[in-house]
Design a protein around this motif. Sequence first.
Motif, short mmCIF file in Angstrom:
data_model
loop_
_atom_site.label_atom_id
_atom_site.label_comp_id
_atom_site.label_asym_id
_atom_site.label_seq_id
_atom_site.Cartn_x
_atom_site.Cartn_y
_atom_site.Cartn_z
N GLU A 90 0.92 -1.28 -0.06
CA GLU A 90 -0.13 0.20 -0.04
C GLU A 90 1.10 1.34 0.06
O GLU A 90 0.31 2.53 0.46
CB GLU A 90 -1.33 -0.02 1.24
N LYS A 98 -3.40 -4.59 -4.04
CA LYS A 98 -3.65 -3.43 -3.19
C LYS A 98 -4.98 -3.73 -2.51
O LYS A 98 -5.98 -4.02 -3.00
CB LYS A 98 -3.53 -2.31 -3.76
N SER A 126 1.24 11.51 1.18
CA SER A 126 2.19 10.59 1.39
C SER A 126 2.22 9.76 2.94
O SER A 126 2.82 8.96 3.05
CB SER A 126 3.71 11.31 1.44
N ARG A 170 -5.49 6.34 2.35
CA ARG A 170 -4.29 7.13 1.94
C ARG A 170 -4.64 7.55 0.48
O ARG A 170 -4.32 7.06 -0.30
CB ARG A 170 -3.05 6.80 2.04
N PRO A 171 -5.32 8.87 0.33
CA PRO A 171 -5.45 9.44 -0.83
C PRO A 171 -4.30 9.60 -1.85
O PRO A 171 -3.22 9.74 -1.29
CB PRO A 171 -6.17 10.81 -0.81
N ASN A 172 -4.38 9.55 -3.25
CA ASN A 172 -3.27 9.48 -3.75
C ASN A 172 -2.30 10.54 -3.56
O ASN A 172 -1.29 10.60 -4.15
CB ASN A 172 -3.78 9.40 -5.41
N TYR A 173 -2.86 11.61 -3.30
CA TYR A 173 -2.13 12.94 -3.11
C TYR A 173 -1.46 13.26 -1.97
O TYR A 173 -0.80 14.21 -1.65
CB TYR A 173 -2.98 14.37 -3.54
N GLN A 190 1.34 4.49 -10.00
CA GLN A 190 0.09 4.37 -10.32
C GLN A 190 -0.17 3.27 -11.28
O GLN A 190 -1.24 2.75 -11.61
CB GLN A 190 -0.83 5.45 -10.82
#
Length: 388
Positions: free
Chosen positions: A79, A108, A192, A187-190, A84
């Motif tokens: 994860e 994932k 860390s 954890r959204p893509n934007y 991507q």
Amino acid sequence: MSVGIDEISFYTSNYFLDLRTLAEVQQIESEKYYQGIGQEKMSMAAPDEDVVTMAANAARPLIERVGTDSISTLMFATETGVDQSKAAGVYVHRLLGLTSNCRVVELKQACYSATAAIQMACALVARQPEKKVLVVASDIARYDLDTSGEATQGCGAVAMLITANPRLVEIDAEVGNYTEDVMDFWRPNYRSTAIVDGKYSTKIYLKSLKKAWESFSEVSALAFDDFSHFCYHLPFSRMAEKAHKHLSKLNKAGLSLEQIENQVEDTLHYNRIIGNSYTASMYIGLVSLLENGKKDLAGNKVGFFSYGSGCVAEFFSGTVVPGYEKCLHTLSHRNMLEARQEVSYDEYLNLYRHPDPRDGEHHDMPTSTQGRYRLAAISGHKREYVIC
Ligand code: CAA
């Protein structure tokens, strides 16, 4: 024919922060961490380490023993994806020198996906028993500074070879699953770092355990008393102790507190000093049990509870194979853990804040890892891995 885990090995970074140091800075009692959440140290990835290098380091001892010829598939559970689109396992495929006929895929679902990989690997091997599947799980657990999750960070990778007639653990076909669309940790893509509703996440973990166990009990002839040990997903060690008490209570097991603790204690030795490694954590718990078990585990039934926030959970079972102790990597694991270097709070912050370049320029990574594989640079949006 049985199917299961024939080889298992793990890797963690050379650097760790003692949670006493964190507690001192936060001006709280270190016992909150040492006792309250059951964690003593947390591994911090070096600037030139990521899930790819950690996975390759975990898998290397297996490849050195068994070679690459019969490995038909590499499944990479994480994860902490680095891309991507491209599977992180494709880098690992090259670093390990796997054959070009070996398929690679990334999976994932939070901390659960290594278990999905194991079950899929077992199915592939059942279909073609001469083939072997390499499952790697690799993660870096990161939360925001000054949040309740901060003390539950960590990093690690585990590599397992799934084969017919395995030498370590035979995995039974019966499983119990539970899935529910919840927002306990994500954890959204934007971002860390993960966003977590801490207390809620522990409640959902326990609810999922109950549901997955009930689902397992519908299909398996095994009862609670048939298991000698239990491996739980380990976001922090105390969670496994709480979960196991919960499961014992649900089953009205007439065990003493000491007996209940003994059924999980040996799975926790490594996690206490590594911290959360998300997808890898339950399987590092299995290594801990096999390598530190106080008695011979041959023939014993082990219960596994895999949990991935969001959430998907699974309870399954396995049997430890006689002679398992001859196939472990105990000494190299202990040597790796003993050779680790403690960092100060400032050094921890530097590791935490190490830049993650996104501008497409050329960025060399400082040489820091003690592992065999390193991320040497990111250049033109490409990650450059090298074998040291
Ligand atoms: N001495 C001994 N014990 C102490 C103590 C002291 N001085 N001070 C506090 N404690 C105890 C508390 O009593 C508590 O024990 P109980 O749970 O038995 O009540 C324990 O230490 C923790 O204290 P708090 O509940 O006050 O801790 P917190 O709220 O600051 O943080 C947490 C706990 C919410 C779990 C936090 O660590 C967190 O958010 N972690 C990340 C989320 C997580 O790991 N969730 C787990 C389920 S989700 C999952 O499993 C997926 C995943 O990998 C993330």
